[in-house]
Structure formats: C-alpha cells, structure tokens
Scaffold this motif. Structure first.
Motif, PDB file in Angstrom:
ATOM      1  N   LEU A 276       0.837  -1.207   0.000  1.00 62.68           N
ATOM      2  CA  LEU A 276       0.000   0.000   0.000  1.00 62.68           C
ATOM      3  C   LEU A 276       0.871   1.256   0.000  1.00 62.68           C
ATOM      4  O   LEU A 276       0.631   2.203  -0.764  1.00 62.68           O
ATOM      5  CB  LEU A 276      -0.914  -0.008   1.225  1.00 62.68           C
ATOM      6  N   TYR A 277       1.902   1.254   0.828  1.00 62.55           N
ATOM      7  CA  TYR A 277       2.805   2.412   0.922  1.00 62.55           C
ATOM      8  C   TYR A 277       3.542   2.633  -0.401  1.00 62.55           C
ATOM      9  O   TYR A 277       3.681   3.758  -0.882  1.00 62.55           O
ATOM     10  CB  TYR A 277       3.814   2.178   2.054  1.00 62.55           C
ATOM     11  N   GLU A 278       3.981   1.517  -0.994  1.00 56.32           N
ATOM     12  CA  GLU A 278       4.782   1.611  -2.220  1.00 56.32           C
ATOM     13  C   GLU A 278       3.931   1.986  -3.437  1.00 56.32           C
ATOM     14  O   GLU A 278       4.472   2.388  -4.469  1.00 56.32           O
ATOM     15  CB  GLU A 278       5.523   0.294  -2.455  1.00 56.32           C
ATOM     16  N   MET A 279       2.619   1.872  -3.320  1.00 52.03           N
ATOM     17  CA  MET A 279       1.746   2.259  -4.436  1.00 52.03           C
ATOM     18  C   MET A 279       1.537   3.777  -4.512  1.00 52.03           C
ATOM     19  O   MET A 279       0.919   4.266  -5.461  1.00 52.03           O
ATOM     20  CB  MET A 279       0.397   1.542  -4.328  1.00 52.03           C
ATOM     21  N   GLY A 280       2.039   4.494  -3.529  1.00 54.87           N
ATOM     22  CA  GLY A 280       2.004   5.955  -3.610  1.00 54.87           C
ATOM     23  C   GLY A 280       0.986   6.584  -2.692  1.00 54.87           C
ATOM     24  O   GLY A 280       0.086   5.920  -2.165  1.00 54.87           O
ATOM     25  N   PRO A 281       1.107   7.905  -2.469  1.00 57.29           N
ATOM     26  CA  PRO A 281       0.277   8.605  -1.476  1.00 57.29           C
ATOM     27  C   PRO A 281      -1.213   8.560  -1.754  1.00 57.29           C
ATOM     28  O   PRO A 281      -2.022   8.601  -0.819  1.00 57.29           O
ATOM     29  CB  PRO A 281       0.813  10.048  -1.530  1.00 57.29           C
ATOM     30  N   GLU A 282      -1.623   8.497  -3.024  1.00 56.51           N
ATOM     31  CA  GLU A 282      -3.057   8.455  -3.318  1.00 56.51           C
ATOM     32  C   GLU A 282      -3.712   7.236  -2.679  1.00 56.51           C
ATOM     33  O   GLU A 282      -4.854   7.294  -2.206  1.00 56.51           O
ATOM     34  CB  GLU A 282      -3.286   8.445  -4.833  1.00 56.51           C
ATOM     35  N   TYR A 283      -2.961   6.135  -2.649  1.00 51.71           N
ATOM     36  CA  TYR A 283      -3.454   4.919  -2.004  1.00 51.71           C
ATOM     37  C   TYR A 283      -3.147   4.941  -0.507  1.00 51.71           C
ATOM     38  O   TYR A 283      -4.023   4.696   0.329  1.00 51.71           O
ATOM     39  CB  TYR A 283      -2.813   3.681  -2.643  1.00 51.71           C
TER      40      TYR A 283
END
Length: 536
Positions: free
Chosen positions: A333-340
């Motif tokens: 979740l963290y590595e998918m970026g701030p939107e997620y």
C-alpha cells in the motif's frame, strides 16, 4: 405462613392457631399449601426441601428465546467432528476397543499440543515477567532479563498481574511499530496505530463490530474468501451482518482473482452495502501465498470501490515454497504511492499463536489500523476498553515475537537455531503432505505454499453422497466422521470452511511430528481406498 412469628399477621383464625401450635412444638409453622408451590424457609434443613418436579417452571433461556444471532454461529474447527473425537477418547480411556489406540487431532493449528517445543527465549522472558525474583538468578541470560525489566516497568506496580491501558503496554506497542518498520523495509509505523489484542481473533471481531451498521439493503456486507477461516462467518453471523462470498481459484493454486471480487461485489449490491473486504494471506485453510501483483490489484480494487481492508497475516512467518515470499498489505500500500497510502483504510493482524512460536494459549496478538477517522479511533479505544485489556502475559509474549534476540546478544544463536528448525521442519512436512496426498487415487492437493494446513480435494462417490443425505450430513462431514470412527484421525470437513458446489475437501494440520504425520497420511490413504471400494 413460612416466615416465623412475624409471618402470622392477620389472616384466618385457624391459620393463626396452627402457627401458635407449631411454634410451641418447636416446629416452623406452615401456611396453607397451594398445589404446585413451595415456600422457602431459611430454617428448613436442605434435606427436608422437596421440589415438585412436575410443577417446575419453564426456563427463561431456551433455544427459542436465545439470541438468534448466537444460534446462527457455526465454528467447524471445534464443531461436531471434534465433539465426537472427545467422546471416542473417553471410550478409549475406559478400555473400549477400537480399530486404533489413540485419536490424532489434526483439526486445529495447535502447535505445542502436537509436540512442537516452545522457543526458549520467549518462555524465559515470560517466566521472568511472571516471577520477577528470577531476575536475580544466574540461570537466565542478560538479554532476557533486560527485556523482562522493560516490560515490567511498563506495568502498574511492576507486576504482570496489573491491568494495562486498553490499547496495551506502551513500550510493547513501540516494539511492534519497530518490528513492522523492519519487516517492511523502513515503511513508517506509528505506535498509536497499534492495538494489542487477545490473539488476532479479538482484533478482527472488534474491527468488524465497529464497521457493521444499517438495516435492510443498507446492512453492511463483509466480503470473505471461500474457503475461509470460520472465525469470519461466525463473527458475521453473531453481528447480524451480510456475508458476501468470493471464491478462490482452486485450479490456479487458490489464487485470488479481482474479476471474482468484482462479480461478488456487484451481485451483493442488490441486497446489502458491501464495505469490508477480508483477505487471509498466507491462506487458511488453503495455504496459498499471494504475490505482489495480486496484492496490488486487491488494494486498487479496495481503493476504487471504497472498501475497508482487513488483512489477516498471522501466518506471515510460514512461507515454504520456493519463489514465494510474504508481502504485507501495509508495505505494498505504501509503495503504491500517497493516493493509495493516505486513503485506503487498512487493519492488519498478527498473533503469537502461529509462525514458529505456536504460543496459542497465551492469546497474544496485535492489529495495526491505518487511515482511521480520528473520531472513530476514539470509538475503537472505547470499544476495546470494555474488555479492560488483553492478557498481560500474552502482551509480553507478543513483545518477544517482535523484539527477539539480535546478532551480538547471548541468546541469538540458540534462538535462531530453534526458529529455523521449526520452520524448516514445517516446510519438509508441507512437501511430504502434498506429495503423499497426490499419490492417493481420488485425492488432489495443491502445493502447500504457506500456513500450516493441507486442504485436499476428495472424490466422494454418489452412493456415499446418498448415504450422507440419509444421515442428514454434508457428504464431506460423512466422510470425515467415517475417517474418525475407523482410524481415529480427526480432520475438519471442507463444508465448514466453504467450497464450490459439488466439490468436497477436508482441512488437516501438518503439525504432527514427521513420523506420526507419515503414519497419519498412510492411514488416510488406506481409508480413502477402502471408502472408494465400498461406495463405488
């Protein structure tokens, strides 16, 4: 009148006379007897009290008057098959002859009950916390004493017997946060988002309780995998929520397919409000380990459909197959970026009961909940405060799981040796179980990539299915009951976990020692071949 001298007030003359005569004779006076009633007297001897059984009143609590949600709860792991196993054990102890000498309970993931030895360092620290006088003993290593002192300093009165904060001991929550950061390669974790729990089950139930609301078509729907761990269906029944099934792909090693998630979600919208998505990784009872791409797809789906994610990750140390690796939902979740990462609400769960520890009885666990609304955070703490706090010895055990010996400490060598021995042994038993099941005609077992169970698919002939119906049993329950009665092996029918219509399975733990596991598997093989011959 039944109340002594002060009890004979007013009333009829003959009644008063009887009272006076009784008192003069040293007897307790009695009032007029009414059919079907009995007055209680403090002076009456217990042996003199006789209850009119015919006139006993109806029970307040009956199957008809009890909470219907509780009655709807089913928990196959400790269901009818296990009760029958207990009855057979009693018969064996009485000397009643059976075709076997012991019951092998392969129904539940209880590692120590199956002979697994405790991790020395964990038991040392808990022992020191339980009886602090041992801190002066030269028999205990300094690294264990250091951890025990730190835990005790976080307890009221420096005692494990005191209540803690409802969220758990602060220093242990700090250790959990540090562990998560190490596990996830530096992804930040906030101790304030950590809640220590009574095993993972307590946390899962609490989160579901706070999530479920509405009525009719707006009642909360909870998406769960099929097959699933029966805790989920039991909690959903108890809370009167709506169970929304999505099916894992057995033909593709129990993979999770987002198209199947979408099908289940869209169909459920017609009768409820789906807002929770539960994932078990590694899988129970199916043993699959989800790859990174699958987790990314699931997170995107949850973000897109505005679903609250529950990630049951209690088997995160139990990964055996080459090419498989545990990825936490939090990390991806963290590595998918701030939107997620800043939007998807996620609760992740871990426990002392599984992994290499197997400390089921301590009931230690934690959950990390991120992106929770600040006001809901207060409501969650309030809900948890009703049960005061998790068992403090379980909190101490959880601390050692997340804060084990490190290189350079005196206990490290023994700790890592014991940990690797347990996990290597489990990997060997996972492969052994898969291979032996797949040699049995009419049995197919997917690779046991992780966790601690096999969930083989079994062929049940039509004659056996008809006989099962005659006994008002699910076909796989009938099969498992026959297996128990003829071999002493206790496993759980697949119908208790859910399965596609027309397929049959059972769940069996791989925890018994290797030699006993081989005997167990040979017995299953012999039984299954005879079963097919009988009902062919």
């Amino acid at each position: 009148c039944g109340r002594g001298p002060g009890g004979c007030r007013g009333g009829r003359t003959d009644m008063a006379l009887r009272c006076a005569v009784s008192l003069a004779a040293g007897r307790q006076p009695r009032g007029p007897r009414r059919e079907g009633t009995m007055r209680w007297s403090s002076a009456a001897k217990p042996s003199a009290v006789k209850i009119n059984e015919k006139a006993s009143r109806e029970k307040i609590l009956t199957l008809e008057s009890m909470n219907p949600q509780v009655k709807a709860v089913e928990y196959a792991v400790r269901g009818p098959i296990v009760l029958k196993a207990g009855e057979i054990e009693k018969e064996l102890r009485k000397g009643i002859k059976k075709p076997f000498t012991e019951v092998i309970k392969a129904n539940i993931g209880d590692a120590h009950a199956m002979g697994q030895r405790p991790i020395t360092f964990l038991r040392q620290v808990v022992a020191l916390c339980t009886y602090p006088n041992l801190l002066d003993s030269p028999s205990f290593p300094e690294d264990a004493k250091k951890r025990a002192r730190r835990i005790l300093q976080g307890c009221g009165g420096n005692s494990l017997g005191s209540y803690t904060a409802s969220q758990g001991i602060n220093c242990i929550r700090e250790d959990v946060a540090s562990y998560i950061e190490r596990r996830d390669g530096g992804v930040p974790a906030d101790p304030d988002n950590i809640y220590l729990t009574t095993g993972a089950s307590d946390g899962i139930s609490a989160i579901l309780k706070i999530l479920i609301s509405g009525g009719g078509k707006s009642r909360t729907g909870v998406m769960i995998p099929i097959p699933q761990y029966p805790l989920y269906s039991a909690a959903i029944s108890e809370l009167d929520a709506i169970q929304v099934n999505y099916y894992l792909d057995e033909e593709n090693c129990w993979a999770l397919n987002v198209n199947e998630l979408r099908r289940a979600l869209n169909e459920a919208k017609a009768y409820c409000n789906p807002k929770v998505l539960c994932i078990i990784n590694p899988g129970n009872p199916t043993g699959q380990v989800q790859n990174r791409k699958c987790i990314e797809d699931v997170i995107h789906f949850a973000w897109e459909e505005k679903l609250f994610l529950l990630a049951d990750e209690v088997y995160q140390d139990n990964v055996y197959s080459e090419g498989c690796q545990f990825h936490s939902f939090k990390k991806i979740l963290y590595e998918m970026g701030p939107e997620y990462y800043n939007n998807v609400e996620l609760a992740s769960f871990h426990s002392t009961s599984k992994g290499y520890m197997g400390e089921c009885g301590y009931r230690g666990g934690y959950m990390e909940v991120i992106n929770l609304h600040p006001e809901i955070k207060g409501q969650l703490v309030k809900l948890l405060s009703v049960r005061l706090c998790p068992p403090v010895s379980g909190q101490a055990a959880m601390d050692i799981v997340v804060n084990p010996p490190v290189p350079g400490e005196e206990s490290y060598a023994q700790f890592i040796k014991e940990k690797e021995s347990v996990l290597n042994n489990l990997a060997k038993k996972a492969k052994l179980t898969e291979d032996m099941f797949n040699k049995i005609p009419g049995v197919h077992c997917n690779p046991l990539q992780g966790a601690m169970y096999a969930f083989p698919r079994i062929f049940i002939p039509s004659k056996a299915i008809e006989e099962a119906k005659a006994h008002k049993m699910a076909p796989d329950m009938f099969y498992c009951m026959k297996l128990l009665e003829e071999t002493g092996i206790c496993v759980v029918p697949g119908s208790g976990f859910g399965q596609r219509e027309g397929t049959y399975h059972f769940r069996m733990t791989i925890l018994p020692p290797v030699e006993k596991l081989k005997i167990l598997l040979e017995k299953v093989k012999d039984f299954h071949i005879k079963f097919l011959e009988k009902y062919a």
